[in-house]
Every structure is written in structure tokens, then in C-alpha cells.
Scaffold this motif. Structure first.
Motif, short mmCIF file in Angstrom:
data_model
loop_
_atom_site.label_atom_id
_atom_site.label_comp_id
_atom_site.label_asym_id
_atom_site.label_seq_id
_atom_site.Cartn_x
_atom_site.Cartn_y
_atom_site.Cartn_z
N LEU A 1 0.82 -1.21 0.00
CA LEU A 1 0.00 0.00 0.00
C LEU A 1 0.86 1.26 0.00
CD1 LEU A 1 -2.90 -0.96 2.44
CD2 LEU A 1 -2.79 -1.20 -0.05
N GLN A 2 2.14 1.10 0.23
CA GLN A 2 3.08 2.22 0.16
C GLN A 2 3.86 2.22 -1.16
OE1 GLN A 2 5.41 2.56 3.84
NE2 GLN A 2 3.84 1.31 4.83
N GLN A 3 3.42 1.37 -2.09
CA GLN A 3 4.09 1.23 -3.39
C GLN A 3 3.09 1.28 -4.54
OE1 GLN A 3 6.39 -2.40 -3.20
NE2 GLN A 3 7.27 -1.84 -1.24
N SER A 4 2.16 2.22 -4.46
CA SER A 4 1.17 2.45 -5.52
C SER A 4 0.12 1.35 -5.65
CB SER A 4 1.86 2.69 -6.86
OG SER A 4 2.69 3.83 -6.78
N TRP A 5 -0.27 0.76 -4.53
CA TRP A 5 -1.37 -0.19 -4.49
C TRP A 5 -2.40 0.33 -3.51
CZ3 TRP A 5 -1.72 -4.27 -7.76
CH2 TRP A 5 -0.56 -4.65 -8.42
N LYS A 6 -3.68 -0.01 -3.73
CA LYS A 6 -4.74 0.39 -2.78
C LYS A 6 -5.50 -0.86 -2.35
CE LYS A 6 -8.21 1.64 -6.22
NZ LYS A 6 -9.08 2.68 -6.74
N LEU A 7 -6.00 -0.81 -1.14
CA LEU A 7 -6.72 -1.92 -0.55
C LEU A 7 -8.13 -1.98 -1.13
CD1 LEU A 7 -6.45 -4.11 1.65
CD2 LEU A 7 -7.37 -2.44 3.27
N ARG A 8 -8.53 -3.17 -1.61
CA ARG A 8 -9.87 -3.34 -2.16
C ARG A 8 -10.76 -4.23 -1.31
NH1 ARG A 8 -11.58 -1.61 -7.15
NH2 ARG A 8 -13.50 -2.14 -6.08
N SER A 9 -10.19 -4.94 -0.36
CA SER A 9 -10.99 -5.79 0.52
C SER A 9 -10.77 -5.37 1.96
CB SER A 9 -10.64 -7.27 0.33
OG SER A 9 -9.28 -7.51 0.59
N THR A 10 -11.69 -5.74 2.80
CA THR A 10 -11.56 -5.37 4.20
C THR A 10 -10.51 -6.26 4.88
OG1 THR A 10 -12.73 -5.10 6.29
CG2 THR A 10 -13.53 -6.82 4.84
N PRO A 11 -9.64 -5.67 5.68
CA PRO A 11 -8.60 -6.48 6.31
C PRO A 11 -9.11 -7.34 7.47
CG PRO A 11 -8.30 -4.17 6.86
CD PRO A 11 -9.43 -4.24 5.87
N LEU A 12 -10.30 -7.03 7.99
CA LEU A 12 -10.88 -7.84 9.06
C LEU A 12 -11.92 -8.79 8.51
CD1 LEU A 12 -11.35 -5.27 11.96
CD2 LEU A 12 -9.81 -7.24 11.91
N PRO A 13 -11.87 -10.06 8.91
CA PRO A 13 -12.92 -10.98 8.49
C PRO A 13 -14.24 -10.64 9.19
CG PRO A 13 -11.28 -12.11 9.84
CD PRO A 13 -10.84 -10.70 9.69
N PRO A 14 -15.34 -11.25 8.74
CA PRO A 14 -16.65 -10.86 9.24
C PRO A 14 -16.97 -11.28 10.68
CG PRO A 14 -16.85 -12.66 7.69
CD PRO A 14 -15.42 -12.23 7.67
N ASN A 15 -16.17 -12.20 11.24
CA ASN A 15 -16.47 -12.59 12.63
C ASN A 15 -15.21 -13.04 13.35
OD1 ASN A 15 -16.14 -15.49 12.21
ND2 ASN A 15 -18.08 -15.41 11.11
N VAL A 16 -15.31 -13.09 14.66
CA VAL A 16 -14.16 -13.37 15.52
C VAL A 16 -13.57 -14.77 15.31
CG1 VAL A 16 -13.40 -13.60 17.93
CG2 VAL A 16 -14.78 -11.64 17.23
#
Length: 130
Positions: free
Chosen positions: A45-60
């Protein structure tokens, strides 16, 4: 590889995720835990990429599992500040939850992670065609 494969990548530690024509993305394999996946994603993300998915899964319970796959996309900007902040928040949450241990079989978590990744890729594809 298609333009989508050149513009999107999957960062994962899940051995079920492979570079295949169906994936339509380059797979960046990470050795280690989901925290290592977050670390590698943050680097990208510091090399010209952007996050497209959420980094946290939907449940614990899934958060306590051994696998995580994230989708990133090529960006015109050098840094994805919002994505880096999301990764930092996810890292803090993962560190808390992972102290409690991983319930269940690793193979089951690999399938769950793969299914969530497929859903994310489908949703991104639908957004791009809308």
C-alpha cells in the motif's frame, strides 16, 4: 494475463489460493500468519497499491484462524492512507483475538478464507461493471 490480473493482486498465506486463470489476479504468497499478510499488504500500500478488501474478516472465530487473503489494486497514488489505517486497526484487533487461540481445523479455515476471497472478487467485478 488480463488487465485485471495486472491491476489486481491477492496477498495471502492460504495454500488453497493459487495463480490460476480463474483467479484472474497475481497471487502474492506470504509465509506466516494473517499478521504477516497484513504486514506485506501494508508494504504494498506504500508502493502504488490500494486496498480493495476489508482487512478484518466478518467474525471473531475466522479472525482466530490461520489464513487471510486480501485484494489490492494498482493505484495512481504512491500511498493508500485509508488502506494503511485500516490495516493498522485490523492488526491491533488481530493481536487481541489471536491470543485466544485458533479453534478448529486449518483446512476448514482455508476453505472459508477462499470462499470469502471469491465473494470479494465477485463483488469487485460487479462494482466495475455497474
Amino acid at each position: 494475463m488480463t488487465d485485471a490480473a495486472n491491476s489486481m493482486q491477492i496477498v495471502t498465506n492460504n495454500p488453497n489460493i493459487l495463480n490460476t486463470p480463474e483467479t484472474n489476479c497475481c497471487v502474492v504468497m506470504v509465509e506466516g500468519s494473517p499478521l504477516d499478510v497484513l504486514d506485506r499488504t501494508e508494504e504494498l500500500l506504500q508502493q502504488s497499491w490500494k486496498l480493495r478488501s476489508t482487512p478484518l474478516p466478518p467474525n471473531v472465530p475466522i479472525m482466530r484462524g490461520p489464513y487471510r487473503s486480501l485484494v489490492i489494486e494498482r493505484s495512481d497514488r504512491q500511498y493508500d492512507a485509508a488502506g494503511i489505517m485500516a490495516i493498522e486497526k485490523a492488526r491491533a484487533r488481530y493481536e487481541i483475538e489471536r491470543r485466544r487461540g485458533c479453534p478448529g481445523k486449518a483446512e476448514d479455515f482455508a476453505v472459508i478464507d477462499e470462499t470469502m476471497l471469491q465473494r470479494t472478487l465477485r463483488d469487485i467485478s460487479l462494482l466495475k461493471t455497474a
